[in-house]
Design an enzyme around this catalytic site. Structure first.
Site, PDB file in Angstrom:
ATOM      1  N   ASP A 125       0.815  -1.217   0.000  1.00 56.99           N
ATOM      2  CA  ASP A 125       0.000   0.000   0.000  1.00 56.99           C
ATOM      3  C   ASP A 125       0.848   1.266   0.000  1.00 56.99           C
ATOM      4  OD1 ASP A 125      -2.034  -1.739   2.376  1.00 56.99           O
ATOM      5  OD2 ASP A 125      -2.270  -1.659   0.206  1.00 56.99           O
ATOM      6  N   GLU A 144     -10.996   0.998  -4.141  1.00 60.61           N
ATOM      7  CA  GLU A 144     -10.302   1.407  -2.900  1.00 60.61           C
ATOM      8  C   GLU A 144      -9.001   2.122  -3.267  1.00 60.61           C
ATOM      9  OE1 GLU A 144      -9.867  -2.380  -0.978  1.00 60.61           O
ATOM     10  OE2 GLU A 144      -8.393  -3.096  -2.415  1.00 60.61           O
TER      11      GLU A 144
HETATM   12  C1  6LW Z   1      -5.742  -1.722   1.889  1.00 62.85           C
HETATM   13  C2  6LW Z   1      -6.565  -1.803   0.660  1.00 62.85           C
HETATM   14  C3  6LW Z   1      -5.829  -2.909   0.056  1.00 62.85           C
HETATM   15  O1  6LW Z   1      -6.160  -0.808   2.840  1.00 62.85           O
HETATM   16  O2  6LW Z   1      -5.657  -3.840   1.038  1.00 62.85           O
HETATM   17  O3  6LW Z   1      -4.321  -3.321  -1.647  1.00 62.85           O
HETATM   18  C4  6LW Z   1      -5.893  -3.173   2.282  1.00 62.85           C
HETATM   19  N1  6LW Z   1      -5.361  -2.821  -1.130  1.00 62.85           N
HETATM   20  O4  6LW Z   1      -6.538  -0.728  -0.207  1.00 62.85           O
HETATM   21  C5  6LW Z   1      -4.880  -3.627   3.262  1.00 62.85           C
HETATM   22  O5  6LW Z   1      -3.617  -3.544   2.667  1.00 62.85           O
END
Ligand code: 6LW
Length: 540
Positions: free
Chosen positions: A14, A174
């Site tokens: 991340d 996300e």
């Molecule tokens: C993070 C979300 C994700 O907050 O996994 O890769 C979660 N994406 O965006 C935890 O790393």
């Protein structure tokens, strides 16, 4: 100039990046580990130094009872008019919060909690200095990316909330970030979930609250259809422009250790060059299809910085200049403070960790919390395994280590670990080897130490490759593991047993090397070294 991916190897997921002049700063998520949110610094995007952490106090990072891969999710780091901001989510505490500092190498503020659910918060400053927040969220029953104006110092919400995107067709929109370029607001999102369907999409609008239109060649990066690549699950990206006007994407990815869809090093930080096409849409890498490679050729910044000058070599296979990055690790105990690369599992009791810089020892005082206990903070100090082919060496005092068990583990979490240790029981001292996978755990070797050897040292060696971990030991009258000594193999374990895909709960971390003690003292001598060995040619 050539460089090798990942740029920050091992469990560093991340990533978020910002630039101040010639200096790049990058942060990662840290989940149940303390301190939280590492800060890496670089001037050429290839040589990175861990300079500290954003969350260094329990008042900033409460991890009591935190589940495996709970705690700190994806962070964002930004710089605006002399102040650094880091915004993230503690899913074990009160959710989204923002902290700030004027000194990136100093202390950060206390958390300003934000009255907004969801994860993956980010900040964006518009040309009029207004600051905007975005993250995942639900608004009027619709899940997507939520945005609003915010006071970045107090976390106060200053406008109505807007649902600005539901993504570009993938699940789990996300990791949003907003950028301003050429009169557009660009909204970049991770979609597909952080596993093998992971990808990054781009949209843009002339209004920050939309409507946004998608990039015609979305996803801008994805290895979803690039099955033959060792690199998979690319996504969760952040964009940055260097001083030369070149753009770069940092993002997470995984490396498979074999043809199997398994990875044990965690989600790592990768880099790719970005160009903008005639319509003003980003193009990632040079393959023309949003895929990247382990070795890439790009106009890296900082060509005149000390790191580039010191680390530029000629790549044997191409004859081209390459910036080398040394990911070997040498942790020295002849110091007054713990090496920054060492992290605790949840909030530590610091009285149980004692460095003696004079004699170069680290004494861990174990409690009755063993490595197998969920949700607790055993006496353990860990650093990230950065490559498949490594050799770890360390030394321990046999006579001074009176713990029930104390030693070194290849540790994913309390459910998945392999360890070699000095054991103490009613029959005296012994060298043990134990493996724990899921709900199965067993001591697989126990070698008694004869009393005349109590004054000697246990030398530990862990050799890793794309298959697994081989644990060896020697009992010697030196603390120099490099001395010409015959090591005896005591046990081994497969990478597959410490892989994210095999964990019984959804996890986001990776394998660590961990010093630990249970029920008594473990005395580690001199330091711990991790050499990176050549990774022989292999075909997946
Ligand atoms: C993070 C979300 C994700 O907050 O996994 O890769 C979660 N994406 O965006 C935890 O790393």
């Amino acid at each position: 100039m050539l460089y090798k991916n990942p740029i920050i190897p091992g469990y560093n997921p991340d990533p978020s990046i910002c630039r101040v002049g010639s200096d790049f700063y990058l942060v990662n998520s840290t989940f149940e580990f303390f301190p939280g949110v590492p800060i890496y610094h670089s001037r050429n995007l290839v040589n990175w130094e861990l300079t500290g952490y954003c969350l260094t106090r329990r008042s900033q990072l409460e991890l009591e009872g935190c589940r495996n891969s709970g705690g700190i999710y994806a962070p964002t780091i930004r710089y605006h008019k002399g102040t650094f901001y880091m915004i993230t989510t503690n899913v074990t505490d009160k959710g989204n919060f923002v902290i700030h500092t004027d000194d990136i190498n100093g202390e950060w503020s206390e958390p300003a909690w934000i009255d907004q659910g969801g994860i993956d918060p980010s900040l964006f400053w518009d040309d009029d200095d207004k600051c905007y927040y975005c993250s995942t969220g639900v608004l009027d029953g619709v899940r997507g990316i939520v945005a609003f104006e915010i006071d970045p110092l107090t976390g106060e919400i200053l406008s109505d909330k807007h649902l600005i995107s539901e993504g570009c067709g993938g699940q789990c929109a996300e990791g949003p970030h907003i950028y301003r370029k050429d009169g557009f607001y660009y909204l970049m999102i991770a979609e597909g979930g952080t596993e093998y369907a992971h990808r990054e999409t781009m949209q843009r609008s002339d209004n920050i609250y939309g409507p946004y239109i998608p990039c015609p060649h979305n996803p801008i990066i994805s290895h979803k259809e690039y099955k033959k690549s060792e690199i998979q699950a690319t996504g969760h990206a952040d964009l940055v422009e260097d001083e030369n006007g070149n753009w770069w994407l940092v993002f997470l990815g995984i490396r498979r250790f074999s043809h199997a869809l398994l990875h044990n090093l965690g989600r790592e930080t990768f880099l790719a060059p970005v160009t903008w096409d005639e319509e003003g849409w980003p193009v990632v890498g040079y393959n023309g299809n949003g895929t990247i490679e382990l070795v890439m050729d790009a106009p890296l910044p900082g060509s005149d910085c000390a790191d580039t000058i010191a680390n530029t070599v000629i790549d044997k296979s191409t004859g081209l200049p390459l910036i080398h990055a040394d990911h070997s690790i040498n942790i020295d105990f002849h110091t007054d403070s713990l090496d920054k690369r060492l992290q605790f599992t949840r909030n530590p009791d610091m009285s149980r960790y004692l460095l003696n810089s004079a004699n170069g020892t680290l004494t861990l005082t174990g409690t009755d919390i063993t490595l197998n206990e969920p949700g607790k903070s055993p006496t353990i100090l860990s650093f990230k395994q950065p490559e498949f082919t490594t050799t770890l060496t360390a030394a321990m005092s046999i006579k001074d280590s009176d713990a029930r068990r104390c030693g070194i583990a290849a540790y994913y979490n309390n459910d998945y670990h392999y360890e070699i240790y000095i054991g103490n029981d009613d029959n005296g001292k012994y060298i043990g080897f134990y493996k724990h996978i899921h709900d199965m755990g067993a001591e697989l070797a126990r070698i008694p130490v004869s009393r005349e050897d109590y004054n000697l040292h246990l030398l530990v060696r862990i050799d890793t490759d794309r298959e697994g971990y081989t644990f060896s030991y020697a009992i010697a009258d030196t603390v120099n593991p490099g001395a010409r000594i015959a090591y005896e193999k005591i046990g081994s374990g497969l990478n597959a047993g410490l892989s994210t895909e095999g964990t019984r709960t959804m996890t986001f971390t990776g394998t660590l090397f961990s010093l630990f003690a249970e029920n008594g003292h473990g005395v580690f001598e001199n330091g711990v070294s991790l050499a990176i060995n050549p990774d022989e040619n292999y075909t997946l």
